[in-house]
Design a protein around this motif. Structure first.
Motif, PDB file in Angstrom:
ATOM      1  N   ILE A 234     -57.701 -29.439 -81.869  1.00 55.30           N
ATOM      2  CA  ILE A 234     -58.559 -28.586 -80.830  1.00 55.30           C
ATOM      3  C   ILE A 234     -57.990 -29.258 -79.481  1.00 55.30           C
ATOM      4  O   ILE A 234     -58.002 -28.466 -78.579  1.00 55.30           O
ATOM      5  N   GLU A 235     -57.866 -30.612 -79.603  1.00 54.23           N
ATOM      6  CA  GLU A 235     -57.646 -31.044 -78.097  1.00 54.23           C
ATOM      7  C   GLU A 235     -56.294 -30.503 -77.552  1.00 54.23           C
ATOM      8  O   GLU A 235     -55.891 -30.471 -76.393  1.00 54.23           O
ATOM      9  N   PHE A 236     -55.168 -30.258 -78.368  1.00 51.24           N
ATOM     10  CA  PHE A 236     -53.884 -30.046 -77.766  1.00 51.24           C
ATOM     11  C   PHE A 236     -53.635 -28.305 -78.080  1.00 51.24           C
ATOM     12  O   PHE A 236     -52.755 -28.014 -77.522  1.00 51.24           O
ATOM     13  N   GLN A 237     -54.690 -27.855 -78.296  1.00 49.43           N
ATOM     14  CA  GLN A 237     -54.455 -25.989 -78.299  1.00 49.43           C
ATOM     15  C   GLN A 237     -54.262 -25.597 -77.004  1.00 49.43           C
ATOM     16  O   GLN A 237     -53.390 -24.581 -76.934  1.00 49.43           O
ATOM     17  N   PRO A 238     -54.953 -25.772 -76.034  1.00 52.35           N
ATOM     18  CA  PRO A 238     -54.792 -25.438 -74.472  1.00 52.35           C
ATOM     19  C   PRO A 238     -53.260 -25.665 -74.345  1.00 52.35           C
ATOM     20  O   PRO A 238     -52.576 -24.819 -73.266  1.00 52.35           O
ATOM     21  N   LEU A 239     -52.749 -26.744 -74.712  1.00 53.51           N
ATOM     22  CA  LEU A 239     -51.332 -27.017 -74.390  1.00 53.51           C
ATOM     23  C   LEU A 239     -50.318 -25.987 -74.997  1.00 53.51           C
ATOM     24  O   LEU A 239     -49.599 -25.546 -74.382  1.00 53.51           O
TER      25      LEU A 239
END
Length: 258
Positions: A234-239
């Protein structure tokens, strides 16, 4: 000045300001200074460098912690994203007359291993895991899977009559696993004797037989790994979304518009 030009200038200014606050700002400035490159002209380069470093951080955390694949099909997509970023970085290097491998060795790889960049990510995830423990979601998820012989390959002997005690033990074991990684993040390791003592305290507190407690430990460890992997994803999904929407084509038109 047209609207698009103003937008590009504002974005370049914003990226330069981000570079000024970057934990590796000294290294970045020295790298560009040695090559007579104005930091204001390198905003695109630094943007791509940061994205590549973040992808490597994501991969490093996942591999180091031996986390399960929540969505295995994303692995190939991530490889494609890294390839796009590599093409974008290669283009930026050409524009600034910088060697691709130099920037990988002196900026990208050091960023990926920089604790000032990695630590806040882990701390955020650990905080999320801490808030998960008392939640209804934690209870629903664990209770739906705790006694699933098809998944675990075994069954809990006294689960039916001790259901609530088993759940409370899972919570305590999950919290202990979290404490271990939090200690590691702060540069401390929980001593083996202390860890064994805490495990025995949990077992005795909830009155669980040794055989079932070992099974519960395996379940708690897997629940922790799955939750960790989920929050990391979830933390890296925007990346991932940034790469998909902003790094569209390895061609000049893409770089003049992103």
């Amino acid at each position: 000045m047209g609207r698009k030009s103003r937008f590009k200038q504002e974005r370049a200014k914003m990226r330069s300001q981000i570079a000024e606050k970057h934990p590796m700002r000294t290294e970045i400035k020295e790298f560009l200074l040695k090559r007579d490159v104005d930091i204001n002209k390198a905003s695109g380069l630094l943007y791509i460098v940061s994205m590549m470093a973040n992808f490597l951080i994501f991969r490093s955390i996942k591999e180091h912690s031996e986390l399960p694949d929540i969505k295995p099909e994303e692995n190939k997509d991530d490889e494609n994203r890294m390839e796009k970023l590599g093409q974008a970085l290669s283009y930026e290097c050409e524009q600034l007359s910088i060697e691709f491998q130099e920037i990988m060795n002196e900026l990208v790889f050091p960023m990926a291993g920089n604790t000032a960049l990695v630590k806040p990510i882990l701390k955020k995830i650990y905080n999320l895991l801490e808030s998960l423990i008392p939640s209804d979601n934690f209870r629903e998820t664990t209770e739906s899977q705790i006694e699933n012989p098809d998944f675990w390959g075994d069954s809990l002997t006294h689960y039916v009559e001790l259901k609530e005690k088993y759940f409370e033990a899972i919570k305590d074991l999950f919290a202990l696993a979290l404490k271990v990684v939090q200690c590691s993040l702060n540069g401390r390791e929980m001593e083996q004797d202390s860890h064994i003592k805490k495990l025995e305290e949990i077992r005795k507190t909830h009155g669980i037989e040794t055989d079932d407690f070992l099974k519960l430990r395996r379940r708690a460890t897997e629940f922790f790994r799955i939750a960790f992997a989920t929050y990391l994803r979830i933390e890296f999904q925007p990346l991932r979304e940034d790469v998909d929407t902003k790094i569209l084509e390895p061609a000049y038109n893409m770089y003049t518009g992103y």
